[in-house]
Enzyme design. Structure first.
Site, PDB file in Angstrom:
ATOM      1  N   GLU A   1       0.848  -1.195   0.000  1.00 10.75           N
ATOM      2  CA  GLU A   1       0.000   0.000   0.000  1.00 10.75           C
ATOM      3  C   GLU A   1       0.882   1.243   0.000  1.00 10.75           C
ATOM      4  O   GLU A   1       1.889   1.286   0.708  1.00 10.75           O
ATOM      5  CB  GLU A   1      -0.895   0.033   1.254  1.00 10.75           C
ATOM      6  CG  GLU A   1      -1.763   1.306   1.304  1.00 10.75           C
ATOM      7  CD  GLU A   1      -2.497   1.476   2.616  1.00 10.75           C
ATOM      8  OE1 GLU A   1      -3.540   0.833   2.792  1.00 10.75           O
ATOM      9  OE2 GLU A   1      -2.031   2.274   3.466  1.00 10.75           O
TER      10      GLU A   1
ATOM     11  N   HIS B   1      -8.183   3.043  -3.698  1.00  9.08           N
ATOM     12  CA  HIS B   1      -9.134   3.188  -2.601  1.00  9.08           C
ATOM     13  C   HIS B   1     -10.116   4.307  -2.967  1.00  9.08           C
ATOM     14  O   HIS B   1      -9.748   5.268  -3.649  1.00  9.08           O
ATOM     15  CB  HIS B   1      -8.422   3.589  -1.308  1.00  9.08           C
ATOM     16  CG  HIS B   1      -7.498   2.535  -0.771  1.00  9.08           C
ATOM     17  ND1 HIS B   1      -7.104   2.506   0.551  1.00  9.08           N
ATOM     18  CD2 HIS B   1      -6.898   1.482  -1.354  1.00  9.08           C
ATOM     19  CE1 HIS B   1      -6.288   1.471   0.746  1.00  9.08           C
ATOM     20  NE2 HIS B   1      -6.145   0.843  -0.396  1.00  9.08           N
TER      21      HIS B   1
ATOM     22  N   HIS C   1     -14.223  -2.710  14.398  1.00  2.85           N
ATOM     23  CA  HIS C   1     -14.207  -1.286  14.043  1.00  2.85           C
ATOM     24  C   HIS C   1     -14.649  -0.460  15.250  1.00  2.85           C
ATOM     25  O   HIS C   1     -15.619  -0.818  15.929  1.00  2.85           O
ATOM     26  CB  HIS C   1     -15.138  -1.031  12.850  1.00  2.85           C
ATOM     27  CG  HIS C   1     -15.027   0.366  12.340  1.00  2.85           C
ATOM     28  ND1 HIS C   1     -15.766   1.404  12.852  1.00  2.85           N
ATOM     29  CD2 HIS C   1     -14.206   0.906  11.409  1.00  2.85           C
ATOM     30  CE1 HIS C   1     -15.425   2.533  12.231  1.00  2.85           C
ATOM     31  NE2 HIS C   1     -14.482   2.252  11.347  1.00  2.85           N
TER      32      HIS C   1
HETATM   33  P1  FAD Z   1     -18.032   0.371   6.904  1.00  9.02           P
HETATM   34  O1  FAD Z   1     -17.813  -0.967   6.341  1.00  9.02           O
HETATM   35  O2  FAD Z   1     -19.173   1.153   6.393  1.00  9.02           O
HETATM   36  O3  FAD Z   1     -18.147   0.208   8.487  1.00  9.02           O
HETATM   37  C1  FAD Z   1     -18.096   1.342   9.339  1.00  9.02           C
HETATM   38  C2  FAD Z   1     -18.845   1.070  10.633  1.00  9.02           C
HETATM   39  O4  FAD Z   1     -20.240   0.998  10.361  1.00  9.02           O
HETATM   40  C3  FAD Z   1     -18.476  -0.258  11.297  1.00  9.02           C
HETATM   41  O5  FAD Z   1     -18.527  -0.083  12.678  1.00  9.02           O
HETATM   42  C4  FAD Z   1     -19.561  -1.204  10.816  1.00  9.02           C
HETATM   43  O6  FAD Z   1     -19.760  -2.273  11.720  1.00  9.02           O
HETATM   44  C5  FAD Z   1     -20.761  -0.264  10.762  1.00  9.02           C
HETATM   45  N1  FAD Z   1     -21.753  -0.651   9.723  1.00  9.02           N
HETATM   46  C6  FAD Z   1     -21.472  -1.031   8.465  1.00  9.02           C
HETATM   47  N2  FAD Z   1     -22.628  -1.266   7.798  1.00  9.02           N
HETATM   48  C7  FAD Z   1     -23.643  -1.029   8.674  1.00  9.02           C
HETATM   49  C8  FAD Z   1     -25.070  -1.092   8.577  1.00  9.02           C
HETATM   50  N3  FAD Z   1     -25.670  -1.455   7.452  1.00  9.02           N
HETATM   51  N4  FAD Z   1     -25.781  -0.758   9.687  1.00  9.02           N
HETATM   52  C9  FAD Z   1     -25.170  -0.383  10.842  1.00  9.02           C
HETATM   53  N5  FAD Z   1     -23.837  -0.309  10.971  1.00  9.02           N
HETATM   54  C10 FAD Z   1     -23.078  -0.621   9.907  1.00  9.02           C
HETATM   55  N6  FAD Z   1      -9.725   5.657   5.088  1.00  9.02           N
HETATM   56  C11 FAD Z   1      -9.552   6.630   4.165  1.00  9.02           C
HETATM   57  O7  FAD Z   1     -10.026   7.754   4.355  1.00  9.02           O
HETATM   58  N7  FAD Z   1      -8.836   6.409   3.012  1.00  9.02           N
HETATM   59  C12 FAD Z   1      -8.301   5.191   2.726  1.00  9.02           C
HETATM   60  O8  FAD Z   1      -7.671   5.015   1.683  1.00  9.02           O
HETATM   61  C13 FAD Z   1      -8.481   4.136   3.675  1.00  9.02           C
HETATM   62  N8  FAD Z   1      -7.989   2.904   3.434  1.00  9.02           N
HETATM   63  C14 FAD Z   1      -8.234   1.892   4.320  1.00  9.02           C
HETATM   64  C15 FAD Z   1      -7.777   0.594   4.017  1.00  9.02           C
HETATM   65  C16 FAD Z   1      -8.000  -0.458   4.896  1.00  9.02           C
HETATM   66  C17 FAD Z   1      -7.495  -1.841   4.555  1.00  9.02           C
HETATM   67  C18 FAD Z   1      -8.671  -0.214   6.128  1.00  9.02           C
HETATM   68  C19 FAD Z   1      -8.881  -1.338   7.102  1.00  9.02           C
HETATM   69  C20 FAD Z   1      -9.144   1.055   6.429  1.00  9.02           C
HETATM   70  C21 FAD Z   1      -8.937   2.120   5.531  1.00  9.02           C
HETATM   71  N9  FAD Z   1      -9.412   3.416   5.784  1.00  9.02           N
HETATM   72  C22 FAD Z   1      -9.217   4.410   4.862  1.00  9.02           C
HETATM   73  C23 FAD Z   1     -10.101   3.721   7.046  1.00  9.02           C
HETATM   74  C24 FAD Z   1     -11.640   3.553   6.918  1.00  9.02           C
HETATM   75  O9  FAD Z   1     -12.144   4.498   6.021  1.00  9.02           O
HETATM   76  C25 FAD Z   1     -12.230   3.775   8.318  1.00  9.02           C
HETATM   77  O10 FAD Z   1     -11.856   2.743   9.183  1.00  9.02           O
HETATM   78  C26 FAD Z   1     -13.738   4.017   8.373  1.00  9.02           C
HETATM   79  O11 FAD Z   1     -14.071   4.503   9.679  1.00  9.02           O
HETATM   80  C27 FAD Z   1     -14.585   2.788   8.095  1.00  9.02           C
HETATM   81  O12 FAD Z   1     -14.588   2.463   6.775  1.00  9.02           O
HETATM   82  P2  FAD Z   1     -15.230   1.076   6.273  1.00  9.02           P
HETATM   83  O13 FAD Z   1     -15.191   1.089   4.808  1.00  9.02           O
HETATM   84  O14 FAD Z   1     -14.642  -0.055   6.985  1.00  9.02           O
HETATM   85  O15 FAD Z   1     -16.756   1.307   6.763  1.00  9.02           O
END
Ligand code: FAD
Length: 286
Positions: free
Chosen positions: A17, A76, A147
């Site tokens: 990455e 991303h 998370h």
């Molecule tokens: P989600 O999958 O939407 O989850 C977020 C929260 O919402 C979780 O607690 C989940 O349990 C909850 N949730 C999900 N769906 C629902 C639903 N339907 N109802 C109720 N609750 C729900 N951030 C950046 O800004 N840029 C990047 O490039 C970046 N790269 C990353 C790469 C990796 C491998 C990882 C692990 C994280 C990265 N992040 C990045 C950080 C990420 O954006 C944050 O951790 C963010 O807070 C959550 O994103 P997510 O896509 O996991 O969210």
């Protein structure tokens, strides 16, 4: 090339990455760094997306340059601060640049953000839109240590299932420093019926300052064995670098030995660290 085919292939996948610059002025040096890492010929490279999306063109441009070197890229893309219209524009731009893989993310919720009338609330909604747009292989993030916004670990895994139902084909984990946590997480994912490939994300910690920041940002447990290294050698940059690379290497070898076919390295844009770790596992990944 689609990432899902790489990580499901016979050859072990080993990927990196990198992050894009925050400003135009440093675009060229940051791109050069990313290309130096691409010269190592990893299986693929991912390029992060700046919070808020203001630097999304840099992500796409660096992803395209990496592909010109023959290394598939994974761009991303986050949605919390975006609109449906803007996401369609971003997807069009990525397609025009020949990007075939997207890591669909929600992004962190900016402090004080008004959550009413948002186009997106979760990454699953973005994954669904990318799937409907067509032509992309879609990855998603997952969290072996849960998370931080989640009510509990079970609920987090239930939500992860929704993300997969919406089109996510593989998962990349948040960094972790204890493989046992990862193995326990895999057991819980399988029990919940999640069987898409999961790529462990490993962050080599090569200086003492990084420990606290990384652990705080990722909510990760740092084992005593590593804290002792930091205690003893934290003030010696050369030893910390060597020990951090060794610690990450040990984690990676253990993951491959326990059956993972793909590992992703958070390089923090350090070509020397990426090269050293790749060299340490060269026989495993060849
Ligand atoms: P989600 O999958 O939407 O989850 C977020 C929260 O919402 C979780 O607690 C989940 O349990 C909850 N949730 C999900 N769906 C629902 C639903 N339907 N109802 C109720 N609750 C729900 N951030 C950046 O800004 N840029 C990047 O490039 C970046 N790269 C990353 C790469 C990796 C491998 C990882 C692990 C994280 C990265 N992040 C990045 C950080 C990420 O954006 C944050 O951790 C963010 O807070 C959550 O994103 P997510 O896509 O996991 O969210």
């Amino acid at each position: 090339m689609k990432i899902i085919d790489i990580i499901k292939g016979d050859k072990p996948s080993f990927s990196f990455e990198v992050f894009p610059p925050k400003t135009e002025e440093i675009f060229e040096p940051v791109k050069d760094t990313a290309l130096k890492i691409a010269d190592l010929k990893p299986s693929y490279m991912s390029i992060t997306y700046g919070a808020g999306g203001g630097t999304s063109k840099f992500t796409a441009d660096i992803a395209a340059s990496i592909q010109e070197k023959g290394v598939p890229s994974l761009a991303h893309l986050s949605c919390i601060s975006s609109t449906k219209e803007r996401i369609q524009e971003e997807l069009t731009m990525l397609k025009e640049k020949g990007i075939e893989n997207i890591l669909a993310l929600r992004g962190d919720i900016p402090q004080g953000m008004n959550m009413d009338h948002l186009d997106y609330h979760y990454a699953s909604e973005l994954a669904e839109d990318i799937k409907n747009f067509g032509g992309f292989c879609i990855g998603g993030a997952c969290y072996p240590e849960t998370h931080p916004d989640s009510v509990n670990a079970e609920q987090d895994i239930e939500n992860l299932k929704k993300k997969i139902d919406c089109g996510v084909e593989f998962l990349v984990t948040q960094m972790f420093f204890s493989n046992d946590i990862m193995y326990n997480y895999m057991y819980r994912l399988l029990k919940a019926g999640i069987d898409v490939p999961v790529v462990p994300g490993i962050m080599p910690i090569t200086n003492a300052k990084q420990v606290a920041t990384a652990a705080k940002l990722s909510n990760s447990f740092v084992p005593q064995s590593f804290l002792r290294i930091v205690d003893r050698y934290g003030s010696n940059p050369a030893v910390m670098r060597q020990a951090g690379i060794a610690f990450a290497t040990e984690q990676i070898i253990d993951l491959y030995a326990n059956g993972f076919n793909a590992v992703h390295i958070y390089t923090m844009n350090k070509p020397d660290v990426a090269a050293a770790i790749m060299n340490n596992v060269s026989e495993i990944i060849k």
